[in-house]
Motif scaffolding. Sequence first.
Motif, PDB file in Angstrom:
ATOM      1  N   TYR A 340       0.837  -1.190   0.000  1.00  0.00           N
ATOM      2  CA  TYR A 340       0.000   0.000   0.000  1.00  0.00           C
ATOM      3  C   TYR A 340       0.879   1.250   0.000  1.00  0.00           C
ATOM      4  N   GLY A 341       0.291   2.313  -0.445  1.00  0.00           N
ATOM      5  CA  GLY A 341       0.971   3.592  -0.423  1.00  0.00           C
ATOM      6  C   GLY A 341       0.164   4.600   0.370  1.00  0.00           C
ATOM      7  N   PHE A 342       0.745   5.755   0.566  1.00  0.00           N
ATOM      8  CA  PHE A 342       0.103   6.791   1.366  1.00  0.00           C
ATOM      9  C   PHE A 342       0.222   8.108   0.614  1.00  0.00           C
ATOM     10  N   GLY A 343      -0.907   8.777   0.408  1.00  0.00           N
ATOM     11  CA  GLY A 343      -0.870  10.017  -0.343  1.00  0.00           C
ATOM     12  C   GLY A 343      -2.065  10.895  -0.066  1.00  0.00           C
ATOM     13  N   ASP A 344      -2.125  12.007  -0.773  1.00  0.00           N
ATOM     14  CA  ASP A 344      -3.156  13.016  -0.546  1.00  0.00           C
ATOM     15  C   ASP A 344      -4.540  12.507  -0.933  1.00  0.00           C
ATOM     16  N   VAL A 345      -5.530  12.876  -0.128  1.00  0.00           N
ATOM     17  CA  VAL A 345      -6.933  12.598  -0.401  1.00  0.00           C
ATOM     18  C   VAL A 345      -7.601  13.894  -0.845  1.00  0.00           C
ATOM     19  N   ALA A 346      -8.353  13.826  -1.955  1.00  0.00           N
ATOM     20  CA  ALA A 346      -9.078  14.988  -2.472  1.00  0.00           C
ATOM     21  C   ALA A 346      -8.150  16.202  -2.560  1.00  0.00           C
ATOM     22  N   TYR A 347      -7.016  16.005  -3.176  1.00  0.00           N
ATOM     23  CA  TYR A 347      -6.002  17.054  -3.268  1.00  0.00           C
ATOM     24  C   TYR A 347      -6.527  18.298  -3.980  1.00  0.00           C
ATOM     25  N   GLU A 348      -7.501  18.086  -4.887  1.00  0.00           N
ATOM     26  CA  GLU A 348      -7.989  19.189  -5.702  1.00  0.00           C
ATOM     27  C   GLU A 348      -8.698  20.281  -4.899  1.00  0.00           C
ATOM     28  N   ARG A 349      -9.056  20.014  -3.639  1.00  0.00           N
ATOM     29  CA  ARG A 349      -9.764  21.020  -2.826  1.00  0.00           C
ATOM     30  C   ARG A 349      -8.788  21.934  -2.102  1.00  0.00           C
ATOM     31  N   THR A 350      -7.484  21.627  -2.102  1.00  0.00           N
ATOM     32  CA  THR A 350      -6.508  22.365  -1.296  1.00  0.00           C
ATOM     33  C   THR A 350      -5.969  23.580  -2.036  1.00  0.00           C
ATOM     34  N   SER A 351      -5.386  24.493  -1.264  1.00  0.00           N
ATOM     35  CA  SER A 351      -4.741  25.656  -1.878  1.00  0.00           C
ATOM     36  C   SER A 351      -3.484  25.256  -2.644  1.00  0.00           C
ATOM     37  N   PHE A 352      -2.939  24.079  -2.340  1.00  0.00           N
ATOM     38  CA  PHE A 352      -1.778  23.599  -3.096  1.00  0.00           C
ATOM     39  C   PHE A 352      -2.169  23.359  -4.554  1.00  0.00           C
ATOM     40  N   ALA A 353      -3.390  22.882  -4.760  1.00  0.00           N
ATOM     41  CA  ALA A 353      -3.877  22.628  -6.114  1.00  0.00           C
ATOM     42  C   ALA A 353      -4.552  23.850  -6.717  1.00  0.00           C
ATOM     43  N   LEU A 354      -5.321  24.578  -5.916  1.00  0.00           N
ATOM     44  CA  LEU A 354      -6.130  25.681  -6.427  1.00  0.00           C
ATOM     45  C   LEU A 354      -5.387  27.006  -6.454  1.00  0.00           C
ATOM     46  N   ARG A 355      -4.303  27.088  -5.706  1.00  0.00           N
ATOM     47  CA  ARG A 355      -3.512  28.321  -5.598  1.00  0.00           C
ATOM     48  C   ARG A 355      -4.391  29.496  -5.198  1.00  0.00           C
ATOM     49  N   GLU A 356      -4.433  30.565  -6.010  1.00  0.00           N
ATOM     50  CA  GLU A 356      -5.161  31.758  -5.594  1.00  0.00           C
ATOM     51  C   GLU A 356      -6.666  31.558  -5.540  1.00  0.00           C
ATOM     52  N   GLU A 357      -7.168  30.474  -6.080  1.00  0.00           N
ATOM     53  CA  GLU A 357      -8.599  30.182  -6.017  1.00  0.00           C
ATOM     54  C   GLU A 357      -8.963  29.374  -4.776  1.00  0.00           C
TER      55      GLU A 357
END
Length: 480
Positions: A340-357
Amino acid sequence: MTSPQHFQESPHSENTASSDGTAHPAPAVHPYIPNSVPAVRQAMLDEIGATSVEDFYADIPDRIRLHRPLDLPPPLRSEAELTRHMNALLDRNTSTRQVLSFLGSGCYLHHVPAVVDEVVNRSEFLTAYAGEPYEDHGRFQALWEYQSMMAELLDVDIVNVPVYDGFQAAGTALRMAGRVTGRRRLLVATAIDRDKLSRIEDYVRPDHDVTVLPVDPRTGCADLDAVRAALAAHDTAAVYADTPSALGIVDPALPRLAELAHEAGALYVVGCNPLTLGVLAPPSAYGADIACGDIQPLGIHPSYGGGNAGFIATRDEEHLVAEYPSRLFGLVPTEVEGEYGFGDVAYERTSFALREEGKEWVGTAAALHGIGAGVYLALMGPHGMREIGETILAHTAYARQRLARVPGIEVPYGDTLHFADFTVRYTGGRTAAEIRARLKEHGIHGSLPTGVHEAAFCVTEVHTKADIDRLAATLEEIVT
């Protein structure tokens, strides 16, 4: 390694003179900052077509510029000098290891098992910043383990990777509630620390207004009639309560606050000390939609007022999870069966993905503390968490009873359950500030003033009966 050129071009104490005859220090060349060498700096300016560093500041209005050098001491040019200077500054502090301390109010003195420090100081954890899977050395799994144990402790499904501190966690939890409900007002129903309130107010504005309701002066608990009246307008996004409150009180009205909030269409947000949860019900058990707090009590040293990290916890419901601005680590299968691996869940909701949005913006300053808290929880287990909680409850009860017997001291709020923090009232004539100063003369830190004649004390598992008796005996000498 520093080249000899750096030192050859760096006069230690020579001055240069301007055309008007005024002496100016020669430009400092720091042995550990290569860009401070004049030749290197000039090469960089030539590369980008600038005539001087001043070109970069041309847009700053002249009226707000200083027009003189900062009044700074000369640079310390060797590691030995710097070490001696810093040690001299640090020696002016008196730590809680050197004196008997009864300070609390959000930053607590607890025993930190040696293995916690051993693990968090491993290079694969200590030097990591944010990182992605290609350079992860077990950090994602360590944080996932932390989240899992915190979720079990809080009896919820979702816990985030730590945010900066518990104050930010509270502010973020309340903003989450505002986005879910679409409402503006935030009600604080229990006694709240002044610094925490200030941080929350700064963090939620301009989108929200914070209303702090007065507590019952007799009990220190929430005034349910005041809460009910404030909710009548049906414009409240969230009711917020702390447990223990800023007065150290575990409020018996916590479940009723959940009912009132939900009847008015608001969310219920509870800030809690996670170290209480071996002996007290978690916020989810009495209706909290969002729980938050600081993990400093879970194996993190107090550090000059720091050593903090914030958690946010909810049920696994999409409308709540979608509002987390911070990272969540999850367990995922890999291409190799059984691994198994370990990683981000629902990354698209974060400021890391959305930046200024992004809905909010978060950093990574406190992730290391999450690993330390995970090690602490693994070491303690359910039995250890229950034992330490029972110990602190017993110590708090004894300290309140013992200080209540000191002439010139009242311990308010009767038989209300307290955990770690509690309030005393001085009736002997001296102010809380005066008594605090006198205690310091006796080698005791405590009596944090909360009013002219009121102060807060704190006891934890590290205090003994003898420590509390020494405090009481000292107060008997100085309160009048």
